[in-house]
Design a protein around this motif. Sequence first.
Motif, PDB file in Angstrom:
ATOM      1  N   PHE A   1       0.719  -1.148   0.120  1.00  0.00           N
ATOM      2  CA  PHE A   1      -0.129  -0.093  -0.099  1.00  0.00           C
ATOM      3  C   PHE A   1       1.065   1.252  -0.136  1.00  0.00           C
ATOM      4  N   MET A   2       2.148   1.165  -0.028  1.00  0.00           N
ATOM      5  CA  MET A   2       2.813   2.297   0.058  1.00  0.00           C
ATOM      6  C   MET A   2       2.969   3.248  -1.386  1.00  0.00           C
ATOM      7  N   PRO A   3       2.493   2.526  -2.440  1.00  0.00           N
ATOM      8  CA  PRO A   3       2.458   3.300  -3.806  1.00  0.00           C
ATOM      9  C   PRO A   3       1.250   4.272  -3.735  1.00  0.00           C
ATOM     10  N   VAL A   4       0.132   3.546  -3.266  1.00  0.00           N
ATOM     11  CA  VAL A   4      -1.164   4.285  -3.009  1.00  0.00           C
ATOM     12  C   VAL A   4      -1.001   5.697  -2.045  1.00  0.00           C
ATOM     13  N   ALA A   5      -0.199   5.318  -0.986  1.00  0.00           N
ATOM     14  CA  ALA A   5      -0.042   6.201   0.024  1.00  0.00           C
ATOM     15  C   ALA A   5       0.891   7.322  -0.676  1.00  0.00           C
TER      16      ALA A   5
ATOM     17  N   ALA B   1      -1.408   9.435  -2.855  1.00  0.00           N
ATOM     18  CA  ALA B   1      -2.460  10.314  -1.947  1.00  0.00           C
ATOM     19  C   ALA B   1      -1.522  11.453  -1.488  1.00  0.00           C
ATOM     20  N   ALA B   2      -0.388  11.118  -1.039  1.00  0.00           N
ATOM     21  CA  ALA B   2       0.431  12.182  -0.551  1.00  0.00           C
ATOM     22  C   ALA B   2       0.890  13.351  -1.623  1.00  0.00           C
ATOM     23  N   LEU B   3       1.000  12.852  -2.769  1.00  0.00           N
ATOM     24  CA  LEU B   3       1.104  13.654  -3.825  1.00  0.00           C
ATOM     25  C   LEU B   3      -0.197  14.554  -4.136  1.00  0.00           C
ATOM     26  N   LEU B   4      -1.249  13.866  -4.056  1.00  0.00           N
ATOM     27  CA  LEU B   4      -2.391  14.722  -4.279  1.00  0.00           C
ATOM     28  C   LEU B   4      -2.688  15.878  -3.336  1.00  0.00           C
ATOM     29  N   VAL B   5      -2.262  15.281  -2.002  1.00  0.00           N
ATOM     30  CA  VAL B   5      -2.359  16.510  -1.055  1.00  0.00           C
ATOM     31  C   VAL B   5      -1.442  17.550  -0.879  1.00  0.00           C
ATOM     32  N   THR B   6      -0.215  17.136  -1.638  1.00  0.00           N
ATOM     33  CA  THR B   6       0.819  18.384  -1.733  1.00  0.00           C
ATOM     34  C   THR B   6       0.404  19.015  -3.041  1.00  0.00           C
ATOM     35  N   VAL B   7      -0.167  18.875  -4.103  1.00  0.00           N
ATOM     36  CA  VAL B   7      -0.712  19.569  -4.977  1.00  0.00           C
ATOM     37  C   VAL B   7      -1.978  20.235  -4.166  1.00  0.00           C
ATOM     38  N   GLN B   8      -2.736  19.895  -3.360  1.00  0.00           N
ATOM     39  CA  GLN B   8      -3.611  20.682  -2.863  1.00  0.00           C
ATOM     40  C   GLN B   8      -2.933  21.769  -2.135  1.00  0.00           C
ATOM     41  N   ASN B   9      -2.049  21.594  -1.299  1.00  0.00           N
ATOM     42  CA  ASN B   9      -1.165  22.411  -0.652  1.00  0.00           C
ATOM     43  C   ASN B   9      -0.524  23.820  -1.259  1.00  0.00           C
ATOM     44  N   GLU B  10      -0.085  23.184  -2.541  1.00  0.00           N
ATOM     45  CA  GLU B  10       0.440  24.208  -3.515  1.00  0.00           C
ATOM     46  C   GLU B  10      -0.639  25.108  -4.115  1.00  0.00           C
ATOM     47  N   LEU B  11      -1.958  24.494  -4.245  1.00  0.00           N
ATOM     48  CA  LEU B  11      -3.023  25.340  -4.650  1.00  0.00           C
ATOM     49  C   LEU B  11      -3.409  26.156  -3.507  1.00  0.00           C
ATOM     50  N   ALA B  12      -3.360  25.879  -2.557  1.00  0.00           N
ATOM     51  CA  ALA B  12      -3.583  26.481  -1.372  1.00  0.00           C
ATOM     52  C   ALA B  12      -2.701  27.635  -1.048  1.00  0.00           C
ATOM     53  N   HIS B  13      -1.526  27.539  -1.148  1.00  0.00           N
ATOM     54  CA  HIS B  13      -0.811  28.578  -1.311  1.00  0.00           C
ATOM     55  C   HIS B  13      -1.006  29.592  -2.166  1.00  0.00           C
ATOM     56  N   THR B  14      -1.186  29.262  -3.551  1.00  0.00           N
ATOM     57  CA  THR B  14      -1.521  30.086  -4.705  1.00  0.00           C
ATOM     58  C   THR B  14      -2.650  30.927  -4.358  1.00  0.00           C
ATOM     59  N   TYR B  15      -3.836  30.336  -3.869  1.00  0.00           N
ATOM     60  CA  TYR B  15      -5.294  30.779  -3.909  1.00  0.00           C
ATOM     61  C   TYR B  15      -5.559  31.382  -2.466  1.00  0.00           C
ATOM     62  N   LYS B  16      -4.604  31.280  -1.597  1.00  0.00           N
ATOM     63  CA  LYS B  16      -4.810  31.511  -0.138  1.00  0.00           C
ATOM     64  C   LYS B  16      -5.977  30.874   0.564  1.00  0.00           C
TER      65      LYS B  16
ATOM     66  N   THR C   1      -3.191   6.474   5.321  1.00  0.00           N
ATOM     67  CA  THR C   1      -3.708   5.880   4.200  1.00  0.00           C
ATOM     68  C   THR C   1      -3.102   4.314   4.037  1.00  0.00           C
ATOM     69  N   ILE C   2      -2.260   3.931   4.374  1.00  0.00           N
ATOM     70  CA  ILE C   2      -1.576   2.664   4.486  1.00  0.00           C
ATOM     71  C   ILE C   2      -2.590   1.894   5.373  1.00  0.00           C
ATOM     72  N   TRP C   3      -2.775   2.307   6.698  1.00  0.00           N
ATOM     73  CA  TRP C   3      -3.546   1.637   7.550  1.00  0.00           C
ATOM     74  C   TRP C   3      -5.136   1.394   7.135  1.00  0.00           C
ATOM     75  N   ILE C   4      -5.683   2.438   6.374  1.00  0.00           N
ATOM     76  CA  ILE C   4      -6.972   2.227   5.982  1.00  0.00           C
ATOM     77  C   ILE C   4      -7.022   1.301   4.915  1.00  0.00           C
ATOM     78  N   PHE C   5      -5.950   1.287   3.889  1.00  0.00           N
ATOM     79  CA  PHE C   5      -6.297   0.316   2.852  1.00  0.00           C
ATOM     80  C   PHE C   5      -5.877  -1.033   3.717  1.00  0.00           C
ATOM     81  N   TYR C   6      -4.923  -1.172   4.492  1.00  0.00           N
ATOM     82  CA  TYR C   6      -4.894  -2.555   4.833  1.00  0.00           C
ATOM     83  C   TYR C   6      -5.982  -3.137   5.555  1.00  0.00           C
ATOM     84  N   PHE C   7      -6.887  -2.353   6.296  1.00  0.00           N
ATOM     85  CA  PHE C   7      -7.997  -2.696   6.765  1.00  0.00           C
ATOM     86  C   PHE C   7      -9.384  -2.644   6.004  1.00  0.00           C
ATOM     87  N   THR C   8      -9.332  -2.120   4.852  1.00  0.00           N
ATOM     88  CA  THR C   8     -10.586  -2.100   4.211  1.00  0.00           C
ATOM     89  C   THR C   8     -10.630  -2.297   2.589  1.00  0.00           C
ATOM     90  N   PHE C   9      -9.214  -2.564   2.304  1.00  0.00           N
ATOM     91  CA  PHE C   9      -9.168  -2.573   0.513  1.00  0.00           C
ATOM     92  C   PHE C   9      -9.899  -3.879   0.361  1.00  0.00           C
TER      93      PHE C   9
END
Length: 154
Positions: free
Chosen positions: A29-33, A36-51, A78-86
Amino acid sequence: MFKYFIIWSSFVVPWLSLFFLEKHAVKRFMPVAIFAALLVTVQNELAHTYKWWVVKETFLPQIITYFPFVFGAFLVGTIWIFYFTFGNFKLYLLINLAIDALFAFPLNEWFESLGLYKLVNYTNWEIYLTFTLMAVLIYLYQLWQQEVLKGGPE
């Protein structure tokens, strides 16, 4: 001082929790984690740009992404959630809806009151909805990843 304890704990404790997880599950599950971190990183970049929010306290202030959360609690969670629910999408979605609500409402309010960050042009509901959308996207990514790992059709 307490807020620094929270910041460091949100990064270190999740990583320590992986010692209690089977090694193959972490590898699976590390690749999906990371995705996921990449998606949230992009969200953080957008958050910085758009305040959307302003980060006030972190241990890496020169980095736009809120590193302790994204690469600590979120990635490992993310790893834990996928471990228990995937394999059971309904359970996965239900767990994510609950955790996203916990983060978007009471925890978000608490983190803001500690002075870790401040929402500016973003609401608790937008946090909830974007995290829910990301949960669906990362589940689809893991389904695709499973097919690739099985050596499915190319």
